[in-house]
Write a protein that holds these residues in place. Structure first.
Motif, PDB file in Angstrom:
ATOM      1  N   ASN A  16      15.886  31.289 -25.260  1.00  0.00           N
ATOM      2  CA  ASN A  16      15.254  30.395 -26.010  1.00  0.00           C
ATOM      3  C   ASN A  16      13.979  31.117 -26.435  1.00  0.00           C
ATOM      4  O   ASN A  16      13.429  30.967 -27.675  1.00  0.00           O
ATOM      5  CB  ASN A  16      14.837  29.168 -25.245  1.00  0.00           C
ATOM      6  CG  ASN A  16      15.776  28.200 -24.937  1.00  0.00           C
ATOM      7  OD1 ASN A  16      16.776  28.108 -25.736  1.00  0.00           O
ATOM      8  ND2 ASN A  16      15.486  27.172 -23.857  1.00  0.00           N
ATOM      9  N   HIS A  72      14.906  33.571 -29.263  1.00  0.00           N
ATOM     10  CA  HIS A  72      15.049  32.900 -30.559  1.00  0.00           C
ATOM     11  C   HIS A  72      13.796  32.522 -31.243  1.00  0.00           C
ATOM     12  O   HIS A  72      13.652  32.537 -32.084  1.00  0.00           O
ATOM     13  CB  HIS A  72      15.867  31.652 -30.297  1.00  0.00           C
ATOM     14  CG  HIS A  72      17.440  32.044 -30.210  1.00  0.00           C
ATOM     15  ND1 HIS A  72      18.224  31.256 -29.396  1.00  0.00           N
ATOM     16  CD2 HIS A  72      17.826  33.226 -30.317  1.00  0.00           C
ATOM     17  CE1 HIS A  72      19.515  31.960 -29.146  1.00  0.00           C
ATOM     18  NE2 HIS A  72      19.371  33.055 -29.839  1.00  0.00           N
ATOM     19  N   ILE A 103      20.721  29.278 -35.381  1.00  0.00           N
ATOM     20  CA  ILE A 103      19.541  28.674 -34.526  1.00  0.00           C
ATOM     21  C   ILE A 103      18.776  27.720 -35.671  1.00  0.00           C
ATOM     22  O   ILE A 103      18.508  27.949 -36.410  1.00  0.00           O
ATOM     23  CB  ILE A 103      18.355  29.771 -34.159  1.00  0.00           C
ATOM     24  CG1 ILE A 103      19.129  31.083 -33.732  1.00  0.00           C
ATOM     25  CG2 ILE A 103      17.532  29.143 -33.212  1.00  0.00           C
ATOM     26  CD1 ILE A 103      19.689  30.954 -32.425  1.00  0.00           C
TER      27      ILE A 103
END
Ligand code: HEM
Length: 533
Positions: A66, A69, A95
């Motif tokens: 996470n 990203h 994403i």
């Protein structure tokens, strides 16, 4: 040279050439899939692999994906969605950073879950609502609904209070020694004790003793197949043997619990208000008219479904809440002004003497839900640090459309794209939350709530496959805070040279689910309220 050796070499050469051609063809095809799609700078040969490597080097090696990203989005100013071309190391990824697109993927269209979820079957079995779809999923989700109604959760609150009292004893022991220790294992044992009661009507008392079911559960994730390319681990005979062994063991042990609860019902030992998940499953079994013999649930299909769902809820229902509890202590330590205000709210609603709080909550379980600042603090902590999310699979002909520009983003091009809708990058996107790295519970209070972008806040995901355990989890966090923060000062103690991500040494890492780095090292002291003025 013998003719056998010659023809063997010819075969090897032909195979080698065919493999090279296939690789080149596949490479060009993969790279072409991304033409014209938004993302960080794309290399015609390496795709996004060099960019990923560059960002990874900026992050600690154990940082959760996470964070990668979210960091990528910031570095390259990406949004509302971006595509990553990672072949041949990984599948591509899409994403989603924008709430409207997230809503299209999960609430409006409810895209199918990605095949990657099959890896979870090792832990939760093949029939749990986490990995199934269609009729099977609908049927079992409905069976367990009553276990999470507000009225039922109120009846579970005293049980949670009792388990938090054991947690308090564990914390007191650390006050005595004054040691620095990782908090996550303690919060995990607490949430396991709660989920054991909720799912199996069992009192595991993991906070004080070991238990075979819990041990098998905690060991299982070590043996699931690797996510990336790792043939040695994939084909390891010990991994394969252990994976099978622990799956069978879990099925057998939980099957014994199901039979035991069935016998207790027959012996009239179970009240009508009992709604633990095993009993909800057995209610359904009896309503279907299949009453088995007096000792056993005899329909093997039904029993396997029930066992796998218990595995699913057990798995989903402890590590997430345990990590969220750690983050609550972490943000409160870092924000003393918030801690002061939270303690004042607890004084106001639960009485100034913290020793009275348990009895107050037991007498009026819904009281905690009426404490606005407590709820705001929990929500804001989840906004900052939640690790969970969903991964969907693209569908031919279906695009996510940005309503502000009408741009269509394909979910399928020469094959489905995996669509990642994850709260972390959405919650940390400045387009959705002003000062996204700031801990600011006021966002969830008064008029400011009304200005929040629709669907931007999604720690428990949204749509029909949202989290059924969200209210249970909120209740556990409210009770735990209410009973502990006025007794203890819990200090996060990261070494000075600890790596940080977005200003936090407690950045998310991946254990069996996301949690704080180093499992949140803490030191605990008794709170001295008078010092706070
Ligand atoms: C802070 C705590 C929690 C968080 C952040 C959280 C978050 C989530 C998220 C994001 C999903 C969607 C997952 C996906 O689509 O792959 C989910 C699903 C699920 N959660 Fe939770 N959860 C929490 C606590 C719990 C608890 C306490 C339980 C059980 C009592 C639970 C049971 C489940 C189940 C069974 C699903 C699958 C639902 C379905 O597919 O229909 N969760 N959760």
């Amino acid at each position: 040279m013998s003719t056998i050796l010659y023809s063997w070499m010819k075969t090897v050469l032909a195979l080698g050439t065919a493999t090279c051609f296939w690789f080149l063809f596949k490479l060009l095809r993969e790279r072409r899939r991304f033409a014209g799609l938004p993302g960080p700078p794309h290399h015609w040969l390496y795709g996004h692999l060099p960019i990923i490597k560059k960002i990874k080097e900026k992050l600690p090696s154990d940082a959760h994906i996470n964070l990668l990203h979210a960091t990528l989005a910031r570095e390259y100013n990406l949004g509302p969605i971006y595509y990553l071309d990672l072949w041949p190391s990984f599948d591509p990824m899409v994403i989603v950073l924008d709430p409207a697109l997230a809503a299209q993927a999960t609430q409006l269209k409810n895209l199918p879950k990605h095949p990657m979820y099959r890896l979870m079957e090792y832990t939760v079995g093949t029939q749990s609502i986490i990995t199934t779809t269609g009729q099977q999923w609908r049927f079992w989700r409905k069976v367990f609904d009553p276990g999470f109604s507000s009225t039922h959760l109120a009846t579970l609150t005293p049980m949670v209070v009792e388990r938090v009292q054991v947690f308090i004893k564990k914390l007191e022991a650390h006050v005595e020694t004054g040691d620095v220790f990782p908090l996550l294992p303690l919060t995990k044992s607490l949430t396991i004790d709660v989920i054991g009661r909720v799912t199996m009507a069992s009192d595991f008392n993991t906070q004080q003793q070991s238990n075979e079911i819990v041990d098998a559960f905690l060991l299982m994730p070590k043996y699931i197949p690797p996510m990336g390319f790792d043939p040695i681990r994939l084909l390891s005979p010990t991994r394969i043997w252990n994976a099978r062994h622990y799956q069978r063991k879990l099925d057998r042990l939980i099957g014994e619990v199901v039979d035991q609860r069935f016998r207790e019902r027959r012996a009239g030992k179970v009240g009508p208000s009992e709604k633990s998940l095993v009993h909800l499953a057995l209610d359904t079994y009896e309503q279907m008219g299949d009453t088995g013999d007096a000792n056993l649930v005899t329909d093997p299909v039904f029993k396997r479904n029930a066992i796998h769902n218990i595995r699913g809820f057990f798995f989903a229902g402890h590590a997430t809440t345990a990590a969220s509890l750690c983050y609550l202590y972490y943000v409160l330590y870092r924000n003393p002004d918030v801690m002061l205000r939270l303690r004042q709210e607890h004084d106001e609603y639960l009485g100034v003497n913290p020793d009275d709080a348990s009895a107050r909550i037991q007498a009026e379980p819904t009281l905690l839900k009426r404490m606005p600042y407590t709820t705001a603090v929990i929500k804001e902590s989840l906004r900052l640090f939640v690790g969970a999310g969903t991964m969907r699979n693209g569908v031919k002909g279906f695009s996510l459309v940005d309503p502000s520009t009408n741009t269509a983003y394909p979910t399928y091009r020469d094959g489905p794209f995996p669509i990642l809708v994850r709260a972390f990058p959405i919650h940390r996107n400045p387009a959705n939350f002003a000062d996204p790295d700031l801990f600011d519970p006021e966002r969830f209070l008064g008029a400011r709530v009304t200005t929040m972008t629709k669907d931007a806040y999604r720690p428990f995901e949204k749509g029909s496959r949202d989290c059924p355990g969200q209210e249970l989890s909120m209740m556990e966090m409210r009770v735990t805070l209410a009973l502990t923060i006025r007794i203890f000062n819990i200090e996060a103690v990261y070494p000075k040279d600890s790596p940080e991500v977005m200003g936090d040494p407690a950045y998310n890492v991946m254990y069996s689910s996301a949690g704080p780095a180093a499992s949140l090292p803490v030191r605990i002291k008794l709170a001295k309220r008078e010092e706070e003025g």
